[in-house]
Write a protein that holds these residues in place. Structure first.
Motif, short mmCIF file in Angstrom:
data_model
loop_
_atom_site.label_atom_id
_atom_site.label_comp_id
_atom_site.label_asym_id
_atom_site.label_seq_id
_atom_site.Cartn_x
_atom_site.Cartn_y
_atom_site.Cartn_z
N LEU A 260 0.83 -1.20 0.00
CA LEU A 260 0.00 0.00 0.00
C LEU A 260 0.86 1.25 0.00
CD1 LEU A 260 -2.82 1.10 -0.03
CD2 LEU A 260 -2.92 0.85 2.45
N LYS A 261 1.96 1.21 0.74
CA LYS A 261 2.87 2.36 0.76
C LYS A 261 3.48 2.56 -0.63
CE LYS A 261 5.26 3.20 4.42
NZ LYS A 261 6.26 3.20 5.53
N ALA A 262 3.86 1.45 -1.28
CA ALA A 262 4.41 1.56 -2.64
C ALA A 262 3.37 2.14 -3.59
CB ALA A 262 4.86 0.18 -3.13
N GLY A 263 2.13 1.69 -3.47
CA GLY A 263 1.07 2.22 -4.31
C GLY A 263 0.85 3.71 -4.09
N THR A 264 1.00 4.14 -2.84
CA THR A 264 0.83 5.56 -2.52
C THR A 264 1.91 6.40 -3.20
OG1 THR A 264 -0.16 5.00 -0.38
CG2 THR A 264 0.70 7.23 -0.64
N PHE A 265 3.14 5.90 -3.20
CA PHE A 265 4.23 6.64 -3.86
C PHE A 265 4.00 6.72 -5.37
CE2 PHE A 265 7.02 5.43 -0.10
CZ PHE A 265 7.07 6.73 0.38
N VAL A 266 3.52 5.63 -5.96
CA VAL A 266 3.23 5.65 -7.40
C VAL A 266 2.10 6.63 -7.69
CG1 VAL A 266 2.49 4.29 -9.39
CG2 VAL A 266 4.06 3.28 -7.71
N ALA A 267 1.10 6.66 -6.82
CA ALA A 267 -0.01 7.60 -7.00
C ALA A 267 0.48 9.04 -6.91
CB ALA A 267 -1.09 7.35 -5.95
N ALA A 268 1.41 9.31 -5.99
CA ALA A 268 1.97 10.66 -5.88
C ALA A 268 2.70 11.04 -7.17
CB ALA A 268 2.92 10.74 -4.69
N ALA A 269 3.41 10.07 -7.75
CA ALA A 269 4.07 10.32 -9.03
C ALA A 269 3.05 10.61 -10.12
CB ALA A 269 4.94 9.12 -9.42
N ALA A 270 1.91 9.92 -10.05
CA ALA A 270 0.85 10.15 -11.04
C ALA A 270 0.33 11.59 -10.97
CB ALA A 270 -0.30 9.16 -10.81
N PHE A 271 0.25 12.13 -9.75
CA PHE A 271 -0.21 13.52 -9.60
C PHE A 271 0.74 14.48 -10.31
CE2 PHE A 271 -2.06 12.15 -5.24
CZ PHE A 271 -3.12 11.53 -5.89
N VAL A 272 2.04 14.23 -10.16
CA VAL A 272 3.04 15.10 -10.79
C VAL A 272 2.97 14.97 -12.31
CG1 VAL A 272 5.50 15.57 -11.06
CG2 VAL A 272 4.56 15.03 -8.80
N VAL A 273 2.95 13.73 -12.79
CA VAL A 273 2.88 13.49 -14.24
C VAL A 273 1.60 14.10 -14.81
CG1 VAL A 273 2.66 11.70 -16.01
CG2 VAL A 273 4.31 11.43 -14.15
N GLY A 274 0.51 13.93 -14.08
CA GLY A 274 -0.76 14.46 -14.56
C GLY A 274 -0.74 15.97 -14.69
N ARG A 275 -0.12 16.64 -13.73
CA ARG A 275 -0.05 18.11 -13.79
C ARG A 275 0.86 18.56 -14.92
NH1 ARG A 275 -0.37 22.60 -14.54
NH2 ARG A 275 -0.64 24.37 -13.12
N LEU A 276 1.94 17.82 -15.16
CA LEU A 276 2.87 18.19 -16.23
C LEU A 276 2.26 18.02 -17.61
CD1 LEU A 276 6.20 16.60 -14.90
CD2 LEU A 276 5.72 19.05 -15.18
#
Length: 279
Positions: A260-276
């Motif tokens: 779950l922690k790993a999934g959270t980090f990937v989700a955080a990366a998705a937020f950055v990629v999505g904004r870019l």
């Protein structure tokens, strides 16, 4: 214990990985709001305040939990003697003061969020942790609010709203899994955590339901136009990791929490990629 061992113990008290992660979420909140670089001073102050406040909260939690940790986590700094209880408390107070100084440099709403969060960090162990679900909900709010705090620091708190809700839901589940791991020590100390109150499997079931809600809602930022299509490309693996984590937690809570922690980090990366990649 020597000076080096004490310094290492103090650093461990802050849970550096969690502290850095909290600061990163604050930065992402500012980034999604579009002000991370235009309002670089405010962003830096918000990230710094988050680092210090999170570290302080971790340290004071260990101070109050020192007897429980002697059972659940004897390798932590206070139980193993690397840091004295009084030293941990003083260290926590110093970090809290630093966080307040930095938060005072920010807009009023960001300062208000910081004030609420500081109260939450201090009262978590002393009051909320022993109430079924309440401690989990408070931690979930604290994690989710890092996005709000970062966005508010640059003047656009609403930009972090959806991300805050998604993060809070997944964090609630992770906190429930952690409580399942800690049932023995928590019961010894007389705490009435959610797994103790309703049973581990029911608590995990509730966490899984909330996680499914978060996963189902994860495309919302794309449909609102907040993020570009690449957000979906990255968030789908994050969702998959989280769902597997919820399933695994019924048999192996430790493995479930790590996934779950790993999934959270990937989700955080998705937020950055999505904004870019937003059009």
């Amino acid at each position: 214990m020597g000076l080096a061992a004490t310094a290492r113990g103090l650093l461990e008290l802050t849970r550096p990985v969690n502290t850095v992660a909290a600061g990163a979420l604050t930065f992402i909140g500012a980034f999604v709001a579009g002000g991370a670089f235009d309002e670089s001073a405010a962003t830096a102050a918000a990230v710094g305040a988050t680092w210090l406040a999170t570290g302080a909260g971790m340290a004071i939690n260990d101070y109050f939990d020192r007897e429980i940790d002697a059972i659940n986590a004897p390798e932590r700094p206070i139980p193993r003697g690397a840091v004295s209880p009084r030293g941990a408390l003083a260290f926590s107070v110093a970090l809290f003061v630093g966080a307040i100084v930095l938060a005072a440099l920010l807009p009023l709403l960001a300062l208000a969020i910081a004030a609420v969060n500081l109260v939450g960090l201090v009262t978590y162990t002393t009051y909320f942790k022993g109430l079924p679900g309440a401690g989990n909900a408070l931690v979930a709010y604290l994690v989710g609010s890092t996005f709000l705090f970062g966005a508010a620091a640059v003047g656009d708190p609403l930009a972090g709203g959806v991300l805050a809700v998604l993060a809070a839901l997944s964090t609630f589940t992770r906190e429930v899994i952690k409580d399942v791991e800690d049932v023995a020590g928590d019961r010894e100390e007389g705490l009435n955590t959610l797994p103790i109150a309703i049973g581990s499997r029911r608590a995990l079931g509730l966490g899984a339901v909330l996680l499914v809600v978060a996963v189902a809602a994860s495309p919302v930022p794309y449909y609102l136009g907040t993020f570009g299509v690449w957000y979906l490309v990255v968030v789908v693996p994050a969702d998959a990791l989280m769902l597997v984590a919820a399933y695994r937690s019924f048999e192996d809570p430790t493995a479930g929490q790590q996934l779950l922690k790993a999934g959270t980090f990937v989700a955080a990366a998705a937020f950055v990629v999505g904004r870019l990649t937003v059009a």
